[in-house]
Design an enzyme around this catalytic site. Structure first.
Site, short mmCIF file in Angstrom:
data_model
loop_
_atom_site.label_atom_id
_atom_site.label_comp_id
_atom_site.label_asym_id
_atom_site.label_seq_id
_atom_site.Cartn_x
_atom_site.Cartn_y
_atom_site.Cartn_z
N LEU A 1 0.84 -1.19 0.00
CA LEU A 1 0.00 0.00 0.00
C LEU A 1 0.88 1.26 0.00
O LEU A 1 1.83 1.34 0.77
CB LEU A 1 -0.89 -0.02 1.25
N SER B 1 3.77 -6.49 2.47
CA SER B 1 2.62 -5.83 3.06
C SER B 1 1.32 -6.21 2.33
O SER B 1 1.08 -7.39 2.11
CB SER B 1 2.88 -4.31 3.06
N GLN B 2 0.55 -5.23 1.93
CA GLN B 2 -0.70 -5.53 1.21
C GLN B 2 -0.44 -6.45 0.01
O GLN B 2 -1.31 -7.23 -0.41
CB GLN B 2 -1.34 -4.22 0.75
N ASP C 1 6.58 -3.96 14.24
CA ASP C 1 6.13 -3.52 12.91
C ASP C 1 5.41 -2.17 12.93
O ASP C 1 5.69 -1.29 12.14
CB ASP C 1 5.22 -4.60 12.33
N HIS D 1 7.61 -1.21 10.08
CA HIS D 1 6.96 -1.69 8.87
C HIS D 1 7.67 -1.28 7.58
O HIS D 1 7.84 -2.09 6.68
CB HIS D 1 5.50 -1.22 8.83
#
Ligand code: NAG
Ligand code: NAG
Ligand code: NAG
Ligand code: NAG
Length: 287
Positions: free
Chosen positions: A30, A96-97, A213, A268
Site C-alpha cells: 500500500l 505488506s498488502q 512492525d 513496517h
C-alpha cells in the site's frame, strides 16, 4: 590470448551462476512501488549475481488503494509472462498488502510455477488497527467504526476494506468482504479446492514479521494469527483455517514447507531495506 581465455571463462562462469538462480518477482504494498523496493532489488543482485529481479510497476502509490481483485488482474498480467519464460520456476516476494495480492494471483493462476512464496510483513489474516494508513483514509474514524464504511459495496472498492477484519463484526465481515474470507476459506465457494491446490504447488511458504512492525495490527496477522472477539490473539495453529486446513496452511506446515521468521525490532517500512532480515530470512529461499 591468455586474457581472452580468462575473460571467456569468466563469462561462462557468470552465466552458470546466473542460470542457478530463478527469476525473482516482487509485489509492492500500500502506498509504495518499485522506488521503495530498490534496496531489496540490490540485495538480491549483489548476493545472487545475474538474478533477473522484476519489481512489478503497476498500482503504485495512491493506485494501490484500488480494489484487490482488480489489482490481482493487473499484477497477474505483468507476472504471467515472466513465469512462462522461467522454465525452472520463479520466486515471489510480496510486501505488506502485496501479500494479499499474491494470494489472489496464485488463486487465479492454478498452473503457476512459484517456488518460494515469501510474505514480508503482510496482513495475511486481515487488519484491525488505528495506524497511519487508516488515518490517511478515514482521519476521523475510530477503528471500531470503520466497518460502517468498509463492509459496504462502496467500501469494498477500496483495497484496505478488502482485508479489514473487525473481530467484533464477524457476521458483517463474512457477509460483506469480497476478498479475504474467500482466500482464507472462511467462506465456502466453488473454487476453494482449486485455490487450495494452487497454494500447495509452492515449494516453500515463508512468513516474515514481528512485534515492532507498527502497522500490521495485530502483528501476528503476518503469521496467520488474529484477534478473537475479545481482542485476544488466537495464534495460527488454533485458527479454524489451520485446524480445518481450509486453504492448505496445515498441509504446508506438516510437509515442512512453512517457514516463519520473527524479528522484534523492525518498523513496517524497514523490512525490505534491512540487510539482516534479507540475508537470514529471504536469501536462503531464493536459490
Ligand atoms: C528479465 O525477465 C524479463 C521478463 O521475463 C525479460 O523481459 C528480461 O529480458 C529479462 N532480463 C534479463 C537481463 O534477462
Ligand atoms: C472459479 O471457477 C469458475 C468456474 O468453475 C471459473 O470460471 C473461474 O475462472 C474460477 N475463478 C478463479 C479465480 O479461479
Ligand atoms: C534490522 O533488523 C535487525 C534484526 O532484527 C534489527 O536488530 C535492526 O534494528 C534492524 N534495523 C533497522 C534499521 O530496522
Ligand atoms: C520505528 O519507528 C518509531 C516511530 O517512528 C521510532 O520511534 C523507532 O525508533 C523505530 N524503530 C526502529 C527499529 O527503527
Amino acid at each position: 590470448a591468455m586474457r581472452s581465455v580468462l575473460a571467456a571463462l569468466a563469462l561462462v562462469w557468470a552465466a552458470r551462476l546466473a542460470a542457478g538462480y530463478k527469476p525473482v518477482i516482487v509485489v509492492h504494498g500500500l502506498f509504495d512501488g518499485p522506488k521503495q523496493l530498490h534496496a531489496l532489488q540490490e540485495f538480491i543482485t549483489k548476493s545472487h549475481p545475474g538474478t533477473n529481479v522484476s519489481v512489478i510497476d503497476v498500482y503504485d502509490d495512491l493506485f494501490s488503494l484500488e480494489p484487490l481483485w482488480k489489482q490481482v488482474e493487473g499484477f497477474k498480467n505483468a507476472i504471467y509472462p515472466i513465469m512462462q519464460s522461467a522454465s525452472e520456476g520463479v520466486h515471489l516476494i510480496c510486501y505488506s498488502q502485496g501479500g494479499l495480492v499474491c494470494r489472489g494471483i496464485l488463486a487465479s493462476l492454478p498452473e503457476h510455477n512459484v517456488h518460494s512464496l515469501i510474505m514480508l510483513s503482510c496482513p495475511l489474516a486481515g487488519q484491525y488497527g488505528d495506524t497511519d494508513y487508516l488515518k490517511f483514509f478515514f482521519p476521523h474514524l475510530l477503528k471500531s467504526k470503520v466497518y460502517h464504511m468498509c463492509y459496504t459495496r462502496w467500501g469494498q472498492r477500496v483495497s484496505l476494506c478488502n482485508y479489514w477484519n473487525d473481530p467484533h463484526q464477524r457476521e458483517k465481515y463474512l457477509a460483506s468482504s469480497i476478498f479475504l474470507p474467500f482466500l482464507n476459506g472462511e467462506r465456502g465457494h466453488p473454487n476453494i479446492t482449486t485455490w487450495r491446490e494452487s497454494l500447495l504447488r509452492v515449494n516453500k511458504l515463508v512468513l516474515i514479521g514481528g512485534p515492532g512492525d507498527g502497522v500490521i495490527t495485530p502483528w501476528q496477522s503476518s503469521f496467520y494469527g488474529f484477534y478473537d472477539k475479545n481482542e485476544r490473539i488466537v495464534r495460527m495453529k488454533d485458527q479454524d483455517w489451520y485446524v480445518k486446513d481450509t486453504f492448505g496452511l496445515k498441509t504446508l506446515d506438516l510437509r515442512g514447507d512453512l517457514k516463519q521468521h520473527v524479528y522484534p525490532g523492525v518498523n513496517h517500512t524497514k523490512w525490505h531495506s534491512n540487510y539482516t532480515v534479507y540475508t537470514e530470512a529471504m536469501e536462503p529461499w531464493l536459490t
